[in-house]
Design a protein around this motif. Sequence first.
Motif, PDB file in Angstrom:
ATOM      1  N   VAL A 150       0.839  -1.197   0.000  1.00  0.00           N
ATOM      2  CA  VAL A 150       0.000   0.000   0.000  1.00  0.00           C
ATOM      3  C   VAL A 150       0.875   1.249   0.000  1.00  0.00           C
ATOM      4  CG1 VAL A 150      -1.689   1.343   1.316  1.00  0.00           C
ATOM      5  CG2 VAL A 150      -1.968  -1.132   1.093  1.00  0.00           C
ATOM      6  N   GLU A 151       1.894   1.254   0.848  1.00  0.00           N
ATOM      7  CA  GLU A 151       2.801   2.405   0.925  1.00  0.00           C
ATOM      8  C   GLU A 151       3.476   2.649  -0.417  1.00  0.00           C
ATOM      9  OE1 GLU A 151       4.335   5.641   2.649  1.00  0.00           O
ATOM     10  OE2 GLU A 151       3.118   4.206   3.794  1.00  0.00           O
ATOM     11  N   GLN A 152       3.912   1.569  -1.050  1.00  0.00           N
ATOM     12  CA  GLN A 152       4.604   1.682  -2.344  1.00  0.00           C
ATOM     13  C   GLN A 152       3.716   2.339  -3.400  1.00  0.00           C
ATOM     14  OE1 GLN A 152       6.014  -2.109  -3.862  1.00  0.00           O
ATOM     15  NE2 GLN A 152       5.735  -1.426  -5.971  1.00  0.00           N
ATOM     16  N   TRP A 153       2.457   1.929  -3.462  1.00  0.00           N
ATOM     17  CA  TRP A 153       1.573   2.462  -4.498  1.00  0.00           C
ATOM     18  C   TRP A 153       1.054   3.846  -4.147  1.00  0.00           C
ATOM     19  CZ3 TRP A 153       1.320   0.576  -9.282  1.00  0.00           C
ATOM     20  CH2 TRP A 153       1.934  -0.667  -9.476  1.00  0.00           C
ATOM     21  N   MET A 154       0.957   4.152  -2.861  1.00  0.00           N
ATOM     22  CA  MET A 154       0.631   5.528  -2.471  1.00  0.00           C
ATOM     23  C   MET A 154       1.728   6.476  -2.944  1.00  0.00           C
ATOM     24  SD  MET A 154      -0.876   5.101   1.402  1.00  0.00           S
ATOM     25  CE  MET A 154      -0.716   6.871   1.684  1.00  0.00           C
ATOM     26  N   GLU A 155       2.974   6.050  -2.847  1.00  0.00           N
ATOM     27  CA  GLU A 155       4.085   6.888  -3.282  1.00  0.00           C
ATOM     28  C   GLU A 155       4.031   7.153  -4.784  1.00  0.00           C
ATOM     29  OE1 GLU A 155       7.549   4.826  -1.970  1.00  0.00           O
ATOM     30  OE2 GLU A 155       7.280   5.371   0.149  1.00  0.00           O
ATOM     31  N   GLN A 156       3.360   6.265  -5.536  1.00  0.00           N
ATOM     32  CA  GLN A 156       3.213   6.463  -6.979  1.00  0.00           C
ATOM     33  C   GLN A 156       1.959   7.260  -7.335  1.00  0.00           C
ATOM     34  OE1 GLN A 156       4.032   3.029  -9.502  1.00  0.00           O
ATOM     35  NE2 GLN A 156       4.968   1.973  -7.769  1.00  0.00           N
ATOM     36  N   GLY A 157       1.217   7.701  -6.320  1.00  0.00           N
ATOM     37  CA  GLY A 157       0.068   8.555  -6.562  1.00  0.00           C
ATOM     38  C   GLY A 157      -1.283   7.897  -6.411  1.00  0.00           C
ATOM     39  N   PHE A 158      -1.323   6.590  -6.183  1.00  0.00           N
ATOM     40  CA  PHE A 158      -2.602   5.888  -6.080  1.00  0.00           C
ATOM     41  C   PHE A 158      -3.277   6.205  -4.750  1.00  0.00           C
ATOM     42  CE2 PHE A 158      -0.768   3.572  -9.529  1.00  0.00           C
ATOM     43  CZ  PHE A 158      -1.836   3.058 -10.246  1.00  0.00           C
ATOM     44  N   ARG A 159      -4.589   6.407  -4.823  1.00  0.00           N
ATOM     45  CA  ARG A 159      -5.398   6.613  -3.624  1.00  0.00           C
ATOM     46  C   ARG A 159      -6.440   5.507  -3.467  1.00  0.00           C
ATOM     47  NH1 ARG A 159      -2.933   9.175  -0.252  1.00  0.00           N
ATOM     48  NH2 ARG A 159      -4.892   9.738   0.803  1.00  0.00           N
ATOM     49  N   ALA A 160      -6.319   4.462  -4.257  1.00  0.00           N
ATOM     50  CA  ALA A 160      -7.260   3.341  -4.195  1.00  0.00           C
ATOM     51  C   ALA A 160      -6.499   2.059  -4.510  1.00  0.00           C
ATOM     52  CB  ALA A 160      -8.407   3.537  -5.182  1.00  0.00           C
ATOM     53  N   LEU A 161      -6.819   0.977  -3.782  1.00  0.00           N
ATOM     54  CA  LEU A 161      -6.189  -0.329  -4.013  1.00  0.00           C
ATOM     55  C   LEU A 161      -7.208  -1.437  -3.788  1.00  0.00           C
ATOM     56  CD1 LEU A 161      -3.857   1.476  -2.192  1.00  0.00           C
ATOM     57  CD2 LEU A 161      -2.496  -0.460  -3.021  1.00  0.00           C
ATOM     58  N   LYS A 162      -7.023  -2.509  -4.550  1.00  0.00           N
ATOM     59  CA  LYS A 162      -7.838  -3.719  -4.341  1.00  0.00           C
ATOM     60  C   LYS A 162      -6.920  -4.883  -4.030  1.00  0.00           C
ATOM     61  CE  LYS A 162      -9.758  -6.272  -7.612  1.00  0.00           C
ATOM     62  NZ  LYS A 162     -10.633  -6.634  -8.755  1.00  0.00           N
ATOM     63  N   PHE A 163      -7.261  -5.606  -2.954  1.00  0.00           N
ATOM     64  CA  PHE A 163      -6.435  -6.713  -2.510  1.00  0.00           C
ATOM     65  C   PHE A 163      -6.969  -8.035  -3.040  1.00  0.00           C
ATOM     66  CE2 PHE A 163      -6.244  -3.742   1.275  1.00  0.00           C
ATOM     67  CZ  PHE A 163      -5.056  -3.147   0.873  1.00  0.00           C
ATOM     68  N   HIS A 164      -6.121  -8.784  -3.757  1.00  0.00           N
ATOM     69  CA  HIS A 164      -6.343 -10.210  -3.969  1.00  0.00           C
ATOM     70  C   HIS A 164      -5.648 -10.898  -2.788  1.00  0.00           C
ATOM     71  CE1 HIS A 164      -6.995  -8.787  -8.154  1.00  0.00           C
ATOM     72  NE2 HIS A 164      -7.906  -9.740  -8.131  1.00  0.00           N
ATOM     73  N   CYS A 165      -6.340 -11.812  -2.150  1.00  0.00           N
ATOM     74  CA  CYS A 165      -5.888 -12.282  -0.838  1.00  0.00           C
ATOM     75  C   CYS A 165      -5.809 -13.807  -0.806  1.00  0.00           C
ATOM     76  CB  CYS A 165      -6.839 -11.750   0.238  1.00  0.00           C
ATOM     77  SG  CYS A 165      -8.555 -12.227  -0.042  1.00  0.00           S
ATOM     78  N   TRP A 166      -5.726 -14.370   0.388  1.00  0.00           N
ATOM     79  CA  TRP A 166      -5.556 -15.817   0.539  1.00  0.00           C
ATOM     80  C   TRP A 166      -6.881 -16.563   0.494  1.00  0.00           C
ATOM     81  CZ3 TRP A 166      -3.133 -12.704   4.543  1.00  0.00           C
ATOM     82  CH2 TRP A 166      -1.822 -12.360   4.220  1.00  0.00           C
ATOM     83  N   CYS A 167      -7.989 -15.833   0.564  1.00  0.00           N
ATOM     84  CA  CYS A 167      -9.335 -16.443   0.514  1.00  0.00           C
ATOM     85  C   CYS A 167      -9.570 -17.388   1.687  1.00  0.00           C
ATOM     86  CB  CYS A 167      -9.544 -17.167  -0.817  1.00  0.00           C
ATOM     87  SG  CYS A 167      -9.170 -16.139  -2.258  1.00  0.00           S
ATOM     88  N   ASP A 168      -8.908 -17.125   2.779  1.00  0.00           N
ATOM     89  CA  ASP A 168      -9.066 -17.818   4.055  1.00  0.00           C
ATOM     90  C   ASP A 168      -9.517 -16.752   5.054  1.00  0.00           C
ATOM     91  OD1 ASP A 168      -8.613 -18.684   6.694  1.00  0.00           O
ATOM     92  OD2 ASP A 168      -6.880 -19.881   6.146  1.00  0.00           O
ATOM     93  N   PRO A 169     -10.771 -16.813   5.549  1.00  0.00           N
ATOM     94  CA  PRO A 169     -11.286 -15.718   6.378  1.00  0.00           C
ATOM     95  C   PRO A 169     -10.395 -15.347   7.554  1.00  0.00           C
ATOM     96  CG  PRO A 169     -13.060 -17.203   5.783  1.00  0.00           C
ATOM     97  CD  PRO A 169     -11.793 -17.849   5.309  1.00  0.00           C
ATOM     98  N   ARG A 170      -9.780 -16.327   8.191  1.00  0.00           N
ATOM     99  CA  ARG A 170      -8.943 -16.002   9.341  1.00  0.00           C
ATOM    100  C   ARG A 170      -7.725 -15.189   8.911  1.00  0.00           C
ATOM    101  NH1 ARG A 170      -4.381 -17.692  11.378  1.00  0.00           N
ATOM    102  NH2 ARG A 170      -4.187 -19.317   9.787  1.00  0.00           N
ATOM    103  N   ARG A 171      -7.012 -15.659   7.891  1.00  0.00           N
ATOM    104  CA  ARG A 171      -5.825 -14.938   7.410  1.00  0.00           C
ATOM    105  C   ARG A 171      -6.211 -13.607   6.777  1.00  0.00           C
ATOM    106  NH1 ARG A 171      -1.947 -18.096   3.668  1.00  0.00           N
ATOM    107  NH2 ARG A 171      -0.517 -16.454   4.377  1.00  0.00           N
ATOM    108  N   ASP A 172      -7.313 -13.598   6.032  1.00  0.00           N
ATOM    109  CA  ASP A 172      -7.724 -12.367   5.371  1.00  0.00           C
ATOM    110  C   ASP A 172      -8.075 -11.292   6.397  1.00  0.00           C
ATOM    111  OD1 ASP A 172      -7.380 -13.767   3.024  1.00  0.00           O
ATOM    112  OD2 ASP A 172      -9.516 -14.117   2.696  1.00  0.00           O
ATOM    113  N   ARG A 173      -8.664 -11.710   7.511  1.00  0.00           N
ATOM    114  CA  ARG A 173      -9.008 -10.738   8.553  1.00  0.00           C
ATOM    115  C   ARG A 173      -7.743 -10.100   9.130  1.00  0.00           C
ATOM    116  NH1 ARG A 173     -13.999 -11.136  12.522  1.00  0.00           N
ATOM    117  NH2 ARG A 173     -13.677  -9.213  13.714  1.00  0.00           N
ATOM    118  N   LEU A 174      -6.702 -10.894   9.325  1.00  0.00           N
ATOM    119  CA  LEU A 174      -5.436 -10.343   9.803  1.00  0.00           C
ATOM    120  C   LEU A 174      -4.873  -9.315   8.828  1.00  0.00           C
ATOM    121  CD1 LEU A 174      -3.694 -13.567  11.172  1.00  0.00           C
ATOM    122  CD2 LEU A 174      -4.677 -11.684  12.521  1.00  0.00           C
TER     123      LEU A 174
END
Length: 372
Positions: A150-174
Amino acid sequence: MSELMIERAEVFVCAPERPGSTWTPEQPEPCTTHTFLRLTTQEGLVGCAATDSYTSHYPDAVLAETLRDLLPELPGRSAHQRQALWQLLRPKAYARSAQAQALIDVALWDIAAQAAGKPLYQLLGAHRSSIQAYASTPVLASPEAYVDYVEQWMEQGFRALKFHCWCDPRRDRLLLEQVQRAHGDKGLALMLDVEQRYDLEQALEIGQVLETFGYAWFEAPLDDYDLAGYRELSHRLQVPVLAAGNAITDPLLVDYALQRQCWSRVRVDAMTCGGITPALAIMRNAAAHGVLAELQSWGHSLAQAANLHLMLGQANCTYFEQACEYEAFEFATLNPLRADATGHVQAPQRPGLGLEIDWPEIERHALQRLSV
């Protein structure tokens, strides 16, 4: 008005050396295939389109073989006949790939805009000339990696991000909790995409977390075909709920789901629903229902461009999807689409789709070629 009669149709199948990352944890590294269509009119105008397909072991030849059966319908027909051609080629007796139909439709729109001397979005409504982009991430190794990303893409000017994740509710919540602690006060628009891997109970649990954290949307929590589940989820959560947008793509089916309020927002891609013609109809229908239509734009630069022009043409969408691994989608594109320093993607200024394609490069790398 020029007749814009199609004189020649050519297909090129290429498998790039750089395949791109996965977007679910159990997915093997994809074998990515770029399928290009080039249409030439009697006046010498060249319309083009491209789409990606993903396989496990070998490049995809199915899309080109589908086009082999469709291309004989094109010579002698006018690019002005887009709606009639879309209806003619629409599967009625035999199922076939909507991506093949999309390639034809997009290339015809490209020709029409070039003939008008305008960037395509100006034919599609000309609502705006730029749109905010979100960085669409691959699957990363840890919550800390997402925080850093997130920090890396904010530095490039982005103010929005979408996460592709592990699709495991416990890990995704972390993941969600750590990103919130690090970046929750920075005014970002964040989205979560779980690629249809949750059940309803899991989706409700994580959806409530997303509500608390003020996420912009919750993408693909359930199987695309689970319209009943989506309807319940959309009614029980305040965070906007979207399907993946890869299965329920026919305008009639999308209208059915809209009438039953199955989704908070429509998710569609011009290259998977059959082209710009049906995607435009879906967007307008969604607007009539008071619903935003958030388009995918993951894939080759030409596929991105088709969706970008729709987003610029119409008012009822909010973000352009910028796949983080730029180069994986820019094969043989001399002026690819990238967000600027403010996190916005600007309208191409050249007529048509507006991209410069290195056709000699495509021809050198083509694994398969077709022409009529």
